[in-house]
Design an enzyme around this catalytic site. Sequence first.
Site, PDB file in Angstrom:
ATOM      1  CG  ASP A   1      -1.893  -1.249   1.122  1.00 31.45           C
ATOM      2  OD1 ASP A   1      -2.133  -1.604   0.076  1.00 31.45           O
ATOM      3  OD2 ASP A   1      -2.305  -1.625   2.232  1.00 31.45           O
TER       4      ASP A   1
ATOM      5  CD  GLN B   1       0.730  -8.916  -2.387  1.00 30.17           C
ATOM      6  OE1 GLN B   1       1.375  -9.648  -3.014  1.00 30.17           O
ATOM      7  NE2 GLN B   1      -0.466  -8.601  -2.456  1.00 30.17           N
TER       8      GLN B   1
ATOM      9  CE  LYS C   1       2.455  -2.526  -4.311  1.00 27.41           C
ATOM     10  NZ  LYS C   1       2.043  -2.203  -2.907  1.00 27.41           N
TER      11      LYS C   1
ATOM     12  N   GLY D   1      -4.572  -4.355  -3.620  1.00 26.17           N
ATOM     13  CA  GLY D   1      -5.662  -3.311  -3.910  1.00 26.17           C
ATOM     14  C   GLY D   1      -4.603  -1.794  -4.279  1.00 26.17           C
ATOM     15  CG  HIS D   2      -1.851  -2.179  -6.804  1.00 23.11           C
ATOM     16  ND1 HIS D   2      -1.090  -2.849  -7.803  1.00 23.11           N
ATOM     17  CD2 HIS D   2      -1.799  -2.642  -5.823  1.00 23.11           C
ATOM     18  CE1 HIS D   2      -0.296  -3.777  -7.132  1.00 23.11           C
ATOM     19  NE2 HIS D   2      -0.663  -3.436  -5.959  1.00 23.11           N
TER      20      HIS D   2
HETATM   21  P1  GDP Z   1      -0.775   0.283  -3.541  1.00 25.41           P
HETATM   22  O1  GDP Z   1      -1.319  -0.884  -3.056  1.00 25.41           O
HETATM   23  O2  GDP Z   1       0.841   0.344  -3.246  1.00 25.41           O
HETATM   24  O3  GDP Z   1      -0.956   0.627  -5.032  1.00 25.41           O
HETATM   25  O4  GDP Z   1      -1.398   1.456  -2.790  1.00 25.41           O
HETATM   26  P2  GDP Z   1      -2.747   1.638  -2.345  1.00 25.41           P
HETATM   27  O5  GDP Z   1      -3.501   1.983  -3.495  1.00 25.41           O
HETATM   28  O6  GDP Z   1      -3.385   0.362  -1.652  1.00 25.41           O
HETATM   29  O7  GDP Z   1      -2.681   2.765  -1.349  1.00 25.41           O
HETATM   30  C1  GDP Z   1      -2.231   4.157  -1.473  1.00 25.41           C
HETATM   31  C2  GDP Z   1      -3.436   4.956  -1.128  1.00 25.41           C
HETATM   32  O8  GDP Z   1      -2.644   6.298  -1.128  1.00 25.41           O
HETATM   33  C3  GDP Z   1      -4.729   5.239  -1.998  1.00 25.41           C
HETATM   34  O9  GDP Z   1      -5.822   5.512  -1.469  1.00 25.41           O
HETATM   35  C4  GDP Z   1      -3.989   6.184  -2.814  1.00 25.41           C
HETATM   36  O10 GDP Z   1      -5.074   7.062  -3.610  1.00 25.41           O
HETATM   37  C5  GDP Z   1      -3.402   7.215  -1.953  1.00 25.41           C
HETATM   38  N1  GDP Z   1      -2.185   7.842  -2.663  1.00 25.41           N
HETATM   39  C6  GDP Z   1      -1.289   7.613  -3.438  1.00 25.41           C
HETATM   40  N2  GDP Z   1      -0.308   8.626  -3.392  1.00 25.41           N
HETATM   41  C7  GDP Z   1      -0.825   9.535  -2.438  1.00 25.41           C
HETATM   42  C8  GDP Z   1      -0.302  10.813  -2.195  1.00 25.41           C
HETATM   43  O11 GDP Z   1       0.730  11.263  -2.681  1.00 25.41           O
HETATM   44  N3  GDP Z   1      -0.827  11.450  -1.206  1.00 25.41           N
HETATM   45  C9  GDP Z   1      -2.069  11.278  -0.704  1.00 25.41           C
HETATM   46  N4  GDP Z   1      -2.632  11.848   0.278  1.00 25.41           N
HETATM   47  N5  GDP Z   1      -2.838   9.762  -0.998  1.00 25.41           N
HETATM   48  C10 GDP Z   1      -2.104   9.133  -1.985  1.00 25.41           C
HETATM   49  P1  IMO Z   2      -0.619  -4.031  -2.257  1.00 31.63           P
HETATM   50  O1  IMO Z   2      -0.309  -4.967  -3.415  1.00 31.63           O
HETATM   51  C1  IMO Z   2      -0.914  -4.502   2.274  1.00 31.63           C
HETATM   52  C2  IMO Z   2      -1.089  -8.415   4.039  1.00 31.63           C
HETATM   53  C3  IMO Z   2      -2.293  -8.905   4.532  1.00 31.63           C
HETATM   54  C4  IMO Z   2      -1.506  -9.901   5.864  1.00 31.63           C
HETATM   55  C5  IMO Z   2      -0.517 -10.522   5.015  1.00 31.63           C
HETATM   56  C6  IMO Z   2      -1.022 -11.870   4.326  1.00 31.63           C
HETATM   57  O2  IMO Z   2      -2.118  -3.585  -2.066  1.00 31.63           O
HETATM   58  O3  IMO Z   2       0.273  -3.570  -1.786  1.00 31.63           O
HETATM   59  P2  IMO Z   2      -2.387 -12.450   2.240  1.00 31.63           P
HETATM   60  O4  IMO Z   2      -3.807 -12.352   1.963  1.00 31.63           O
HETATM   61  O5  IMO Z   2      -1.505 -12.053   1.325  1.00 31.63           O
HETATM   62  O6  IMO Z   2      -1.882 -14.060   2.584  1.00 31.63           O
HETATM   63  O7  IMO Z   2      -2.054 -11.937   3.637  1.00 31.63           O
HETATM   64  O8  IMO Z   2      -0.267  -9.687   3.942  1.00 31.63           O
HETATM   65  N1  IMO Z   2      -1.172  -7.931   2.549  1.00 31.63           N
HETATM   66  C7  IMO Z   2      -0.961  -6.644   2.195  1.00 31.63           C
HETATM   67  N2  IMO Z   2      -0.966  -5.657   2.918  1.00 31.63           N
HETATM   68  N3  IMO Z   2      -0.966  -4.512   0.940  1.00 31.63           N
HETATM   69  C8  IMO Z   2      -1.151  -5.562   0.009  1.00 31.63           C
HETATM   70  O9  IMO Z   2      -1.090  -5.532  -1.141  1.00 31.63           O
HETATM   71  C9  IMO Z   2      -1.150  -6.717   0.805  1.00 31.63           C
HETATM   72  N4  IMO Z   2      -1.298  -7.985   0.231  1.00 31.63           N
HETATM   73  C10 IMO Z   2      -1.469  -8.687   1.701  1.00 31.63           C
HETATM   74  O10 IMO Z   2      -2.995  -7.675   5.423  1.00 31.63           O
HETATM   75  O11 IMO Z   2      -1.087  -9.062   6.750  1.00 31.63           O
HETATM   76 MG    MG Z   3      -2.689  -1.673  -1.775  1.00 31.64          MG
END
Ligand code: GDP
Ligand code: IMO
Ligand code: MG
Length: 392
Positions: A14, A186, A17, A41-42
């Site tokens: 999270d 991840q 990416k 979840g991207h």
């Molecule tokens: P990923 O799994 O690495 O793709 O990241 P996620 O999408 O799960 O979580 C990143 C969160 O931060 C999302 O809700 C994005 O919309 C938000 N986000 C990304 N870049 C920024 C930033 O520079 N500032 C803020 N405030 N939010 C951001």
């Molecule tokens: P992205 O790609 C954050 C965490 C879960 C749990 C552990 C194992 O959005 O960055 P799993 O279901 O993979 O066996 O769970 O890994 N986890 C993540 N945490 N971002 C993710 O993906 C994750 N994918 C798995 O919360 O602690």
């Molecule tokens: Mg994510």
Amino acid sequence: MAKNIAVVGMQFGDEGKGKIIDFLAESADVVARFNGGNNAGHTIQVNDETIISHLIPSGILHKETINIIGNGLVVDPKVLMQEIENLRIKGVKVTPDNLAVSENAHIILENHIKEDKEKNKHLDTTARGIGPAYTDKAARKGLRVVDYITKNNEFSKKLSPFVKNTTLLINNLIDKNKKILFEGAQGTLLDIDHGTYPYVTSSNAVSGGICTGLGIGPKKIGNVLGIAKAYITRVGSGPLPTELKDDAGKQLQETGKEFGATTGRARRCGWFDALIGNYSVMVNGLDAIALIKLDVLSGLERIKICVGYKYKNKIIKNFTANLEILENCEPIYEELPGWKEKLDNVKSFKELPENAKKYIKRIEELLGVPVCIVSIGPERNQTIVLRKEFLF
Ligand code: GDP
Ligand code: IMO
Ligand code: MG
């Protein structure tokens, strides 16, 4: 100028990416995912429209980009079909011309999800069947996509047109000098080999996973870009040495809207951990860093960076696999002055407050690699490029 760029998470997932891949995909020909499944979840945000992709690579909003789901993934066919449908409803093109699924990826079955829900509570997994599906793969009793589509199954007919020999496809595209983005899911500390085992996922999230997860040689990877939040978060159980269990943590959580993109769980928050940063630089062979969510730190009086762990009167300077230390150490902090200004509308590095610049510089010094992108908001255009040479 890079030909290919790998994007990997430097912390616990999270990191942002999806946002950075979508931003870079503007200039890429191909986006290829190499690990994980719909535990990911991207988030991509363009003009207030938000899309969260779980399986489909984050290049999908760019019409000309080819998106590949590599052999290193575990695919839940129902989830994939739903995701394709949701995108089509929003007017996004998803056809076998711009999405390919590897024949060698493994299928997540109902029993995997059931087992994950029932037996992995202590690990606080996403309960999507990821671990059990990879377990069956390693035990050589898994079901590959190529085998699944020959069976008379609910989603097999729908999935079939997307299924390809993606190893051949991606190697041909590389040979044609196409610009490839490798999309990690991840993060480094959730990697099955290099993370905080057993509080990890079941695949290789580090750059090493690109070769096995897509079937390409290591020399084809190009630049490796690490994505890190300007602080740190973790969703689910496991050690987080710099976790803030007080109001400061709550403030980061609220300002940063830190709720999981897949499960909606609140993310635990803490200060930036340079030991984790250095470790990620090492195991991924990072060339540069994208520092995300710098805007969330606006308004803080002082900002801390962890530069060591104190454990039983010893000072530890390198990240360790020892969970006892990670769970019970006291972080040693360096303090930097904060800044008051909001960053949402900043357009260039020059416009950043002086203390924000100092914070970025200090992270560069501590990690020994340059910061090439700073993200100051979730929108595609809230992205500042500091160094073009690492990008397309
Ligand atoms: P990923 O799994 O690495 O793709 O990241 P996620 O999408 O799960 O979580 C990143 C969160 O931060 C999302 O809700 C994005 O919309 C938000 N986000 C990304 N870049 C920024 C930033 O520079 N500032 C803020 N405030 N939010 C951001
Ligand atoms: P992205 O790609 C954050 C965490 C879960 C749990 C552990 C194992 O959005 O960055 P799993 O279901 O993979 O066996 O769970 O890994 N986890 C993540 N945490 N971002 C993710 O993906 C994750 N994918 C798995 O919360 O602690
Ligand atoms: Mg994510």
